[in-house]
Design a protein around this motif. Structure first.
Motif, PDB file in Angstrom:
ATOM      1  N   ALA A  78     -41.617  -9.507  45.101  1.00  0.00           N
ATOM      2  CA  ALA A  78     -43.050  -9.418  45.399  1.00  0.00           C
ATOM      3  C   ALA A  78     -43.706  -8.299  44.595  1.00  0.00           C
ATOM      4  CB  ALA A  78     -43.262  -9.193  46.891  1.00  0.00           C
ATOM      5  N   VAL A  79     -43.047  -7.153  44.511  1.00  0.00           N
ATOM      6  CA  VAL A  79     -43.608  -6.026  43.754  1.00  0.00           C
ATOM      7  C   VAL A  79     -43.701  -6.376  42.267  1.00  0.00           C
ATOM      8  CG1 VAL A  79     -43.157  -3.656  43.006  1.00  0.00           C
ATOM      9  CG2 VAL A  79     -42.890  -4.279  45.402  1.00  0.00           C
ATOM     10  N   ALA A  80     -42.662  -6.992  41.725  1.00  0.00           N
ATOM     11  CA  ALA A  80     -42.699  -7.391  40.313  1.00  0.00           C
ATOM     12  C   ALA A  80     -43.773  -8.450  40.071  1.00  0.00           C
ATOM     13  CB  ALA A  80     -41.333  -7.921  39.878  1.00  0.00           C
ATOM     14  N   GLY A  81     -43.919  -9.389  40.998  1.00  0.00           N
ATOM     15  CA  GLY A  81     -44.948 -10.414  40.863  1.00  0.00           C
ATOM     16  C   GLY A  81     -46.350  -9.849  40.971  1.00  0.00           C
ATOM     17  N   HIS A  82     -46.524  -8.871  41.837  1.00  0.00           N
ATOM     18  CA  HIS A  82     -47.845  -8.257  42.001  1.00  0.00           C
ATOM     19  C   HIS A  82     -48.240  -7.440  40.781  1.00  0.00           C
ATOM     20  CE1 HIS A  82     -47.400  -8.423  46.656  1.00  0.00           C
ATOM     21  NE2 HIS A  82     -47.569  -9.619  46.112  1.00  0.00           N
ATOM     22  N   ALA A  83     -47.295  -7.064  39.952  1.00  0.00           N
ATOM     23  CA  ALA A  83     -47.588  -6.268  38.760  1.00  0.00           C
ATOM     24  C   ALA A  83     -47.976  -7.130  37.560  1.00  0.00           C
ATOM     25  CB  ALA A  83     -46.387  -5.405  38.399  1.00  0.00           C
ATOM     26  N   LEU A  84     -47.967  -8.445  37.711  1.00  0.00           N
ATOM     27  CA  LEU A  84     -48.329  -9.340  36.616  1.00  0.00           C
ATOM     28  C   LEU A  84     -49.798  -9.759  36.718  1.00  0.00           C
ATOM     29  CD1 LEU A  84     -45.172 -11.599  36.565  1.00  0.00           C
ATOM     30  CD2 LEU A  84     -45.777  -9.804  34.950  1.00  0.00           C
ATOM     31  N   PRO A  85     -50.499  -9.845  35.599  1.00  0.00           N
ATOM     32  CA  PRO A  85     -51.917 -10.194  35.641  1.00  0.00           C
ATOM     33  C   PRO A  85     -52.185 -11.611  36.144  1.00  0.00           C
ATOM     34  CG  PRO A  85     -51.188  -9.935  33.375  1.00  0.00           C
ATOM     35  CD  PRO A  85     -50.058  -9.526  34.241  1.00  0.00           C
ATOM     36  N   TYR A  86     -51.254 -12.514  35.954  1.00  0.00           N
ATOM     37  CA  TYR A  86     -51.430 -13.897  36.426  1.00  0.00           C
ATOM     38  C   TYR A  86     -51.534 -13.936  37.951  1.00  0.00           C
ATOM     39  CZ  TYR A  86     -50.488 -18.908  36.851  1.00  0.00           C
ATOM     40  OH  TYR A  86     -50.570 -20.234  37.142  1.00  0.00           O
TER      41      TYR A  86
ATOM     42  N   MET B 101     -62.469 -23.142  37.633  1.00  0.00           N
ATOM     43  CA  MET B 101     -61.912 -21.817  37.569  1.00  0.00           C
ATOM     44  C   MET B 101     -61.370 -21.578  36.170  1.00  0.00           C
ATOM     45  SD  MET B 101     -58.936 -20.163  39.875  1.00  0.00           S
ATOM     46  CE  MET B 101     -57.482 -20.692  39.039  1.00  0.00           C
ATOM     47  N   ARG B 102     -61.705 -20.462  35.612  1.00  0.00           N
ATOM     48  CA  ARG B 102     -61.274 -20.109  34.264  1.00  0.00           C
ATOM     49  C   ARG B 102     -60.377 -18.884  34.343  1.00  0.00           C
ATOM     50  NH1 ARG B 102     -65.047 -17.561  29.963  1.00  0.00           N
ATOM     51  NH2 ARG B 102     -63.530 -17.293  28.342  1.00  0.00           N
ATOM     52  N   LEU B 103     -59.205 -18.991  33.769  1.00  0.00           N
ATOM     53  CA  LEU B 103     -58.256 -17.890  33.774  1.00  0.00           C
ATOM     54  C   LEU B 103     -58.479 -17.033  32.538  1.00  0.00           C
ATOM     55  CD1 LEU B 103     -55.784 -16.635  35.155  1.00  0.00           C
ATOM     56  CD2 LEU B 103     -54.379 -18.053  33.683  1.00  0.00           C
ATOM     57  N   VAL B 104     -58.817 -15.777  32.750  1.00  0.00           N
ATOM     58  CA  VAL B 104     -59.064 -14.865  31.643  1.00  0.00           C
ATOM     59  C   VAL B 104     -57.890 -13.910  31.542  1.00  0.00           C
ATOM     60  CG1 VAL B 104     -60.594 -13.095  30.746  1.00  0.00           C
ATOM     61  CG2 VAL B 104     -61.530 -15.020  32.011  1.00  0.00           C
ATOM     62  N   LEU B 105     -57.214 -13.927  30.409  1.00  0.00           N
ATOM     63  CA  LEU B 105     -56.086 -13.039  30.199  1.00  0.00           C
ATOM     64  C   LEU B 105     -56.561 -11.753  29.544  1.00  0.00           C
ATOM     65  CD1 LEU B 105     -53.471 -15.589  28.891  1.00  0.00           C
ATOM     66  CD2 LEU B 105     -53.668 -14.636  31.171  1.00  0.00           C
ATOM     67  N   PRO B 106     -55.925 -10.629  29.875  1.00  0.00           N
ATOM     68  CA  PRO B 106     -56.314  -9.369  29.244  1.00  0.00           C
ATOM     69  C   PRO B 106     -55.909  -9.323  27.780  1.00  0.00           C
ATOM     70  CG  PRO B 106     -54.449  -9.065  30.709  1.00  0.00           C
ATOM     71  CD  PRO B 106     -54.897 -10.490  30.863  1.00  0.00           C
TER      72      PRO B 106
ATOM     73  N   VAL C 208     -46.797 -16.068  26.460  1.00  0.00           N
ATOM     74  CA  VAL C 208     -46.718 -17.108  27.493  1.00  0.00           C
ATOM     75  C   VAL C 208     -45.594 -16.804  28.472  1.00  0.00           C
ATOM     76  CG1 VAL C 208     -46.178 -19.542  27.879  1.00  0.00           C
ATOM     77  CG2 VAL C 208     -47.827 -18.901  26.140  1.00  0.00           C
ATOM     78  N   VAL C 209     -44.456 -16.394  27.970  1.00  0.00           N
ATOM     79  CA  VAL C 209     -43.323 -16.106  28.851  1.00  0.00           C
ATOM     80  C   VAL C 209     -43.631 -14.926  29.769  1.00  0.00           C
ATOM     81  CG1 VAL C 209     -40.945 -15.255  28.894  1.00  0.00           C
ATOM     82  CG2 VAL C 209     -41.556 -17.130  27.392  1.00  0.00           C
ATOM     83  N   VAL C 210     -44.140 -13.844  29.217  1.00  0.00           N
ATOM     84  CA  VAL C 210     -44.393 -12.646  30.021  1.00  0.00           C
ATOM     85  C   VAL C 210     -45.546 -12.856  30.994  1.00  0.00           C
ATOM     86  CG1 VAL C 210     -45.188 -10.249  29.904  1.00  0.00           C
ATOM     87  CG2 VAL C 210     -43.409 -11.039  28.369  1.00  0.00           C
ATOM     88  N   LEU C 211     -46.612 -13.468  30.541  1.00  0.00           N
ATOM     89  CA  LEU C 211     -47.807 -13.558  31.379  1.00  0.00           C
ATOM     90  C   LEU C 211     -47.825 -14.752  32.325  1.00  0.00           C
ATOM     91  CD1 LEU C 211     -50.475 -12.545  28.746  1.00  0.00           C
ATOM     92  CD2 LEU C 211     -49.429 -11.136  30.498  1.00  0.00           C
ATOM     93  N   LEU C 212     -47.207 -15.853  31.964  1.00  0.00           N
ATOM     94  CA  LEU C 212     -47.320 -17.057  32.782  1.00  0.00           C
ATOM     95  C   LEU C 212     -46.006 -17.526  33.390  1.00  0.00           C
ATOM     96  CD1 LEU C 212     -49.768 -19.039  30.489  1.00  0.00           C
ATOM     97  CD2 LEU C 212     -50.310 -17.617  32.455  1.00  0.00           C
TER      98      LEU C 212
END
Length: 100
Positions: free
Chosen positions: A45-53, A1-6, A27-31
């Motif tokens: 949950a709402v804040a977590g769902h708004a993150l690309p990770y 699995m390869r994680l592609v960041l925007p 790294v802090v914001v995305l991961l």
């Protein structure tokens, strides 16, 4: 699995202009931020769902177990699209403002 960041590191790089600061912020914001947000509470949950990770894991998760605050695959695709568009808008706007 390869994680592609925007394209977020590009936008952060244009705004911050320092390589180390840009990489740490990305790294802090995305991961790292996604690790502290759980699906146990609605706001988290709402804040977590708004993150690309987390959106990436929603798209590739085969054994999706039900949680208290679920979200859809379409929502995950929307998160990726919004982050990419926001990153491009920030990059273009800040470059235009600085080049005048």
């Amino acid at each position: 699995m390869r994680l592609v960041l925007p394209a977020d590191p590009l936008a952060l790089g244009v705004v911050i202009r320092h390589t180390v600061s840009t990489m740490v912020t990305s790294v802090v914001v995305l991961l790292v931020l996604a690790l502290f947000l759980t699906d146990g509470r609605r706001w988290s949950a709402v804040a977590g769902h708004a993150l690309p990770y987390r959106a990436c894991f929603r798209l590739v998760d085969v054994d999706y177990s039900p949680v208290a605050f679920p979200w859809t695959v379409g929502g995950a695709w929307t998160v990726h699209a919004v982050w990419a568009c926001a990153a491009c808008a920030v990059a273009v706007t800040s470059v235009r403002l600085r080049d005048q």
